[in-house]
Write a protein that holds these residues in place. Structure first.
Motif, PDB file in Angstrom:
ATOM      1  N   GLU A  18       0.662  -1.349  -0.025  1.00 22.35           N
ATOM      2  CA  GLU A  18       0.050   0.086  -0.147  1.00 22.35           C
ATOM      3  C   GLU A  18       0.799   1.150  -0.169  1.00 22.35           C
ATOM      4  OE1 GLU A  18      -3.785   0.246   2.164  1.00 22.35           O
ATOM      5  OE2 GLU A  18      -3.310  -1.788   3.070  1.00 22.35           O
ATOM      6  N   GLY A  19       1.892   1.211   0.680  1.00 28.16           N
ATOM      7  CA  GLY A  19       2.754   2.117   0.783  1.00 28.16           C
ATOM      8  C   GLY A  19       3.395   2.522  -0.462  1.00 28.16           C
ATOM      9  N   PHE A  20       4.042   1.439  -1.153  1.00 27.12           N
ATOM     10  CA  PHE A  20       4.551   1.722  -2.297  1.00 27.12           C
ATOM     11  C   PHE A  20       3.521   2.237  -3.653  1.00 27.12           C
ATOM     12  CE2 PHE A  20       7.527  -2.357  -1.327  1.00 27.12           C
ATOM     13  CZ  PHE A  20       8.433  -1.281  -0.737  1.00 27.12           C
ATOM     14  N   ARG A  21       2.456   1.899  -3.422  1.00 27.74           N
ATOM     15  CA  ARG A  21       1.367   2.182  -4.737  1.00 27.74           C
ATOM     16  C   ARG A  21       1.255   3.584  -4.187  1.00 27.74           C
ATOM     17  NH1 ARG A  21      -1.780  -2.927  -3.029  1.00 27.74           N
ATOM     18  NH2 ARG A  21      -0.792  -4.765  -4.102  1.00 27.74           N
ATOM     19  N   THR A  22       1.173   4.121  -2.994  1.00 29.35           N
ATOM     20  CA  THR A  22       0.713   5.547  -2.566  1.00 29.35           C
ATOM     21  C   THR A  22       1.782   6.378  -3.161  1.00 29.35           C
ATOM     22  OG1 THR A  22      -0.776   4.847  -0.722  1.00 29.35           O
ATOM     23  CG2 THR A  22       0.065   6.987  -0.763  1.00 29.35           C
ATOM     24  N   LEU A  23       3.011   6.044  -3.287  1.00 25.33           N
ATOM     25  CA  LEU A  23       4.168   6.630  -3.732  1.00 25.33           C
ATOM     26  C   LEU A  23       4.293   6.485  -5.127  1.00 25.33           C
ATOM     27  CD1 LEU A  23       6.444   5.829  -0.653  1.00 25.33           C
ATOM     28  CD2 LEU A  23       5.496   8.050  -1.051  1.00 25.33           C
ATOM     29  N   GLY A  24       3.416   5.987  -5.656  1.00 24.41           N
ATOM     30  CA  GLY A  24       3.664   5.975  -7.173  1.00 24.41           C
ATOM     31  C   GLY A  24       4.312   4.742  -8.074  1.00 24.41           C
ATOM     32  N   HIS A  25       4.459   3.599  -7.126  1.00 26.80           N
ATOM     33  CA  HIS A  25       5.077   2.601  -7.827  1.00 26.80           C
ATOM     34  C   HIS A  25       4.039   1.292  -7.947  1.00 26.80           C
ATOM     35  CE1 HIS A  25       8.931   4.304  -7.172  1.00 26.80           C
ATOM     36  NE2 HIS A  25       8.574   4.765  -5.945  1.00 26.80           N
ATOM     37  N   ILE A 189      15.092  -1.677   8.746  1.00 27.09           N
ATOM     38  CA  ILE A 189      14.041  -0.871   8.204  1.00 27.09           C
ATOM     39  C   ILE A 189      12.880  -1.048   9.165  1.00 27.09           C
ATOM     40  CG2 ILE A 189      12.578  -0.042   6.499  1.00 27.09           C
ATOM     41  CD1 ILE A 189      14.892  -0.913   4.294  1.00 27.09           C
ATOM     42  N   PRO A 190      12.565  -0.015  10.126  1.00 21.53           N
ATOM     43  CA  PRO A 190      11.115  -0.434  10.812  1.00 21.53           C
ATOM     44  C   PRO A 190      10.188  -0.844  10.210  1.00 21.53           C
ATOM     45  CG  PRO A 190      12.202   2.039  11.197  1.00 21.53           C
ATOM     46  CD  PRO A 190      12.740   1.326   9.790  1.00 21.53           C
ATOM     47  N   LEU A 191       9.353  -1.568  11.047  1.00 19.58           N
ATOM     48  CA  LEU A 191       8.176  -2.081  10.464  1.00 19.58           C
ATOM     49  C   LEU A 191       7.126  -0.831  10.094  1.00 19.58           C
ATOM     50  CD1 LEU A 191       7.728  -4.680  13.308  1.00 19.58           C
ATOM     51  CD2 LEU A 191       7.805  -5.235  11.004  1.00 19.58           C
ATOM     52  N   PRO A 192       6.199  -1.338   9.013  1.00 20.20           N
ATOM     53  CA  PRO A 192       5.321  -0.261   8.598  1.00 20.20           C
ATOM     54  C   PRO A 192       4.053  -0.533   9.218  1.00 20.20           C
ATOM     55  CG  PRO A 192       5.463  -1.914   6.917  1.00 20.20           C
ATOM     56  CD  PRO A 192       6.257  -2.386   8.136  1.00 20.20           C
ATOM     57  N   ILE A 193       3.376   0.638   9.471  1.00 19.53           N
ATOM     58  CA  ILE A 193       1.933   0.691  10.183  1.00 19.53           C
ATOM     59  C   ILE A 193       1.104   1.744   9.493  1.00 19.53           C
ATOM     60  CG2 ILE A 193       0.580   1.153  12.162  1.00 19.53           C
ATOM     61  CD1 ILE A 193       2.368  -1.746  12.069  1.00 19.53           C
ATOM     62  N   LYS A 194      -0.084   1.423   9.186  1.00 19.50           N
ATOM     63  CA  LYS A 194      -0.815   2.581   8.513  1.00 19.50           C
ATOM     64  C   LYS A 194      -1.680   3.211   9.636  1.00 19.50           C
ATOM     65  CE  LYS A 194      -3.587   2.148   4.917  1.00 19.50           C
ATOM     66  NZ  LYS A 194      -4.817   1.586   3.933  1.00 19.50           N
ATOM     67  N   PRO A 195      -1.833   4.582   9.292  1.00 21.68           N
ATOM     68  CA  PRO A 195      -2.529   5.341  10.304  1.00 21.68           C
ATOM     69  C   PRO A 195      -3.787   4.659  10.807  1.00 21.68           C
ATOM     70  CG  PRO A 195      -1.706   7.015   8.709  1.00 21.68           C
ATOM     71  CD  PRO A 195      -1.565   5.321   8.284  1.00 21.68           C
ATOM     72  N   ALA A 196      -4.126   4.710  11.928  1.00 25.18           N
ATOM     73  CA  ALA A 196      -5.563   4.060  12.697  1.00 25.18           C
ATOM     74  C   ALA A 196      -6.738   4.742  12.411  1.00 25.18           C
ATOM     75  CB  ALA A 196      -5.178   3.616  13.951  1.00 25.18           C
ATOM     76  N   ASP A 197      -7.683   4.176  11.732  1.00 27.00           N
ATOM     77  CA  ASP A 197      -9.043   4.661  11.857  1.00 27.00           C
ATOM     78  C   ASP A 197      -9.558   4.955  13.235  1.00 27.00           C
ATOM     79  OD1 ASP A 197      -8.709   5.243   8.747  1.00 27.00           O
ATOM     80  OD2 ASP A 197      -9.423   3.290   8.721  1.00 27.00           O
ATOM     81  N   ASP A 198      -9.527   4.247  14.047  1.00 26.96           N
ATOM     82  CA  ASP A 198     -10.028   4.041  15.193  1.00 26.96           C
ATOM     83  C   ASP A 198      -9.232   4.131  16.382  1.00 26.96           C
ATOM     84  OD1 ASP A 198      -8.940   1.700  14.630  1.00 26.96           O
ATOM     85  OD2 ASP A 198     -10.661   0.518  14.488  1.00 26.96           O
ATOM     86  N   GLN A 355       9.240   4.450   1.930  1.00 23.05           N
ATOM     87  CA  GLN A 355      10.287   5.256   1.318  1.00 23.05           C
ATOM     88  C   GLN A 355      11.620   4.784   1.724  1.00 23.05           C
ATOM     89  OE1 GLN A 355       9.817   7.914  -1.048  1.00 23.05           O
ATOM     90  NE2 GLN A 355      12.086   7.504  -1.510  1.00 23.05           N
ATOM     91  N   LYS A 356      11.921   4.370   2.909  1.00 20.90           N
ATOM     92  CA  LYS A 356      13.118   3.695   3.200  1.00 20.90           C
ATOM     93  C   LYS A 356      13.505   2.326   2.384  1.00 20.90           C
ATOM     94  CE  LYS A 356      12.996   5.381   8.103  1.00 20.90           C
ATOM     95  NZ  LYS A 356      14.059   5.967   7.997  1.00 20.90           N
ATOM     96  N   TYR A 357      12.455   1.513   2.412  1.00 21.09           N
ATOM     97  CA  TYR A 357      12.840   0.424   1.448  1.00 21.09           C
ATOM     98  C   TYR A 357      13.080   1.097  -0.180  1.00 21.09           C
ATOM     99  CZ  TYR A 357      11.240  -3.205   4.322  1.00 21.09           C
ATOM    100  OH  TYR A 357      10.964  -4.201   5.404  1.00 21.09           O
ATOM    101  N   LEU A 358      12.601   1.810  -0.561  1.00 23.80           N
ATOM    102  CA  LEU A 358      12.866   2.210  -1.877  1.00 23.80           C
ATOM    103  C   LEU A 358      14.408   3.021  -2.060  1.00 23.80           C
ATOM    104  CD1 LEU A 358       9.550   4.115  -2.763  1.00 23.80           C
ATOM    105  CD2 LEU A 358      10.306   2.041  -3.850  1.00 23.80           C
ATOM    106  N   ASP A 359      14.491   3.641  -0.992  1.00 24.43           N
ATOM    107  CA  ASP A 359      15.986   4.317  -0.766  1.00 24.43           C
ATOM    108  C   ASP A 359      17.122   3.023  -0.787  1.00 24.43           C
ATOM    109  OD1 ASP A 359      14.842   6.677  -0.744  1.00 24.43           O
ATOM    110  OD2 ASP A 359      15.219   7.064   1.299  1.00 24.43           O
ATOM    111  N   PHE A 360      16.748   1.978  -0.104  1.00 30.13           N
ATOM    112  CA  PHE A 360      17.680   1.108   0.237  1.00 30.13           C
ATOM    113  C   PHE A 360      17.792   0.246  -1.217  1.00 30.13           C
ATOM    114  CE2 PHE A 360      18.489  -3.167   2.002  1.00 30.13           C
ATOM    115  CZ  PHE A 360      19.809  -3.100   2.088  1.00 30.13           C
ATOM    116  N   TYR A 361      16.484   0.048  -1.844  1.00 31.37           N
ATOM    117  CA  TYR A 361      16.684  -0.697  -3.122  1.00 31.37           C
ATOM    118  C   TYR A 361      17.509   0.289  -4.049  1.00 31.37           C
ATOM    119  CZ  TYR A 361      12.296  -3.055  -1.557  1.00 31.37           C
ATOM    120  OH  TYR A 361      11.434  -4.026  -1.092  1.00 31.37           O
TER     121      TYR A 361
END
Length: 365
Positions: A18-25, A189-198, A355-361
């Motif tokens: 989801e993060g990659f797609r939001t960043l345009g990949h 690289i830290p674990l990714p968490i989406k902002p919580a809705d609740d 973005q940290k993953y993309l930078d490493f890649y």
């Protein structure tokens, strides 16, 4: 960038995608949904353990192989990224190497580097395999040692580590265990968490204090869940008017989240130095974690101020004591809730992590 994410643990790849797609990949997840947890994926590759289940799985995998070509990056969840014996996984790994630009190997769970370092280097005061100089003898720890030490799986993992383009370590412990042999190739690289809705109300003090614990199938003793559960049950028995306890056992991810919502405290990862995906998800909602939060987990993030996790030592007495202090002093909880939310937003936001993953890649391009 076209990115293929193979395998799943604890919603890591689904969240990264989801993060990659939001960043345009472009990102595709192929996984089994982490078994009964049933995390989201784009292409399901799950196996039924019946007489014909293995054959059907292999046939399905063979039809998918052409779809696993021509990616800029293939990110593997771990050396065991398929539900196959390691002798059959390695040829698939070689196929992926030949037919894609870059391969990255995840250090996300038990593997040879982690088991070997815990048993031989002993860099931790406690771990899934040791407490001090004592080697743990529970069933899951013994099985892990047997499958990773002195086996084809060990040799396969070492070959993957040598030939991949990079290794992504998601916890301090996994990063530390790779420093002896793969330091230059590894990045934490830290674990990714989406902002919580609740998100919980962080201003009110609840009585009773709502305690939540999730139990993973067949891993309760290995992860210390039975000790944490016993401490929570005893606290509830001693303070029945001040404590409520909810237990989630072997439920799918969506149901797990619903059951956790509204809790004040979650118990998780007795033998870990760092919070897991479940812990971080809870923290993002404003739930206080009692579990793994050693100084090293903050140091690797260079975090000097936000230390919201209530760290416990790997024993019943420590868990009981910390829970009792929370129950007797619930005025501490709102501050810890707010710090938990801020901590996850600062270090684990899924877009920052992607973005940290993309930078490493890109450093390996």
């Amino acid at each position: 960038m076209r990115i293929l994410l193979l395998g799943e643990y604890s919603n890591l790849h689904a969240t990264l995608a989801e993060g990659f797609r939001t960043l345009g990949h472009e990102a595709v997840v192929i996984s089994n949904g982490d078994f009964w947890k049933n995390y989201p994926r784009d292409i399901d590759l799950s196996r039924t353990y019946t007489k014909w289940g293995g054959i059907k799985y292999i046939l399905h995998l063979l039809t998918l192989l052409p779809k696993m070509r021509n990616y800029d990056v293939v990110q593997l969840i771990s050396p065991m990224f398929l539900e196959l014996k390691d002798e059959r996984i390695e040829p698939i790994y070689k196929y992926l190497r030949r037919n894609n630009k870059r391969i990255f190997l995840g250090a996300t769970s038990t593997d040879w580097y982690y088991v070997n370092a815990c048993l031989n280097e002993k860099p931790f005061e406690y771990s899934d395999f040791t407490i001090g100089d004592h080697i743990r003898q529970n069933k899951e720890a013994i099985e892990a040692r047997n499958v990773w030490i002195g086996t084809h799986r060990e040799r396969m993992h070492k070959r993957m580590a040598r030939t991949c383009d990079g290794i992504t370590a998601v916890l301090y412990e996994y990063w530390r265990c790779l420093q002896s042999e793969q330091a230059e190739k590894t990045r934490y690289i830290p674990l990714p968490i989406k902002p919580a809705d609740d998100i919980n109300d962080t201003t009110s003090i609840h009585v009773p204090v709502k305690i939540f614990i999730g139990i993973s199938k067949n891993r309760s003793e290995y992860k210390g869940t039975e000790i944490m559960l016993q401490a929570a049950q005893d606290i509830k028995s001693r303070y029945p008017e001040k404590v409520s306890l909810q237990i989630a056992e072997g439920v799918p991810f969506e149901q797990y989240q619903q059951m956790m919502n509204g809790s004040d405290v979650i118990l998780d990862q007795l033998y870990s130095y760092t919070p897991s995906m479940n812990s971080l998800l809870a923290m993002s909602k404003g739930i206080v974690v009692v579990g793994g939060g050693e100084p090293e987990c903050y140091d690797i993030l260079n975090e000097k101020e936000l230390h919201p996790i209530i760290n416990v030592q790997p024993n019943y007495e420590s868990v009981y004591h910390e829970l009792e202090q929370l129950v007797l002093h619930p005025e501490r909880i709102p501050v810890l809730k707010q710090q938990s939310i801020e901590f996850v937003q600062k270090h684990h936001d899924y877009l920052k992590v992607a973005q940290k993953y993309l930078d490493f890649y890109n450093t390996k391009g």
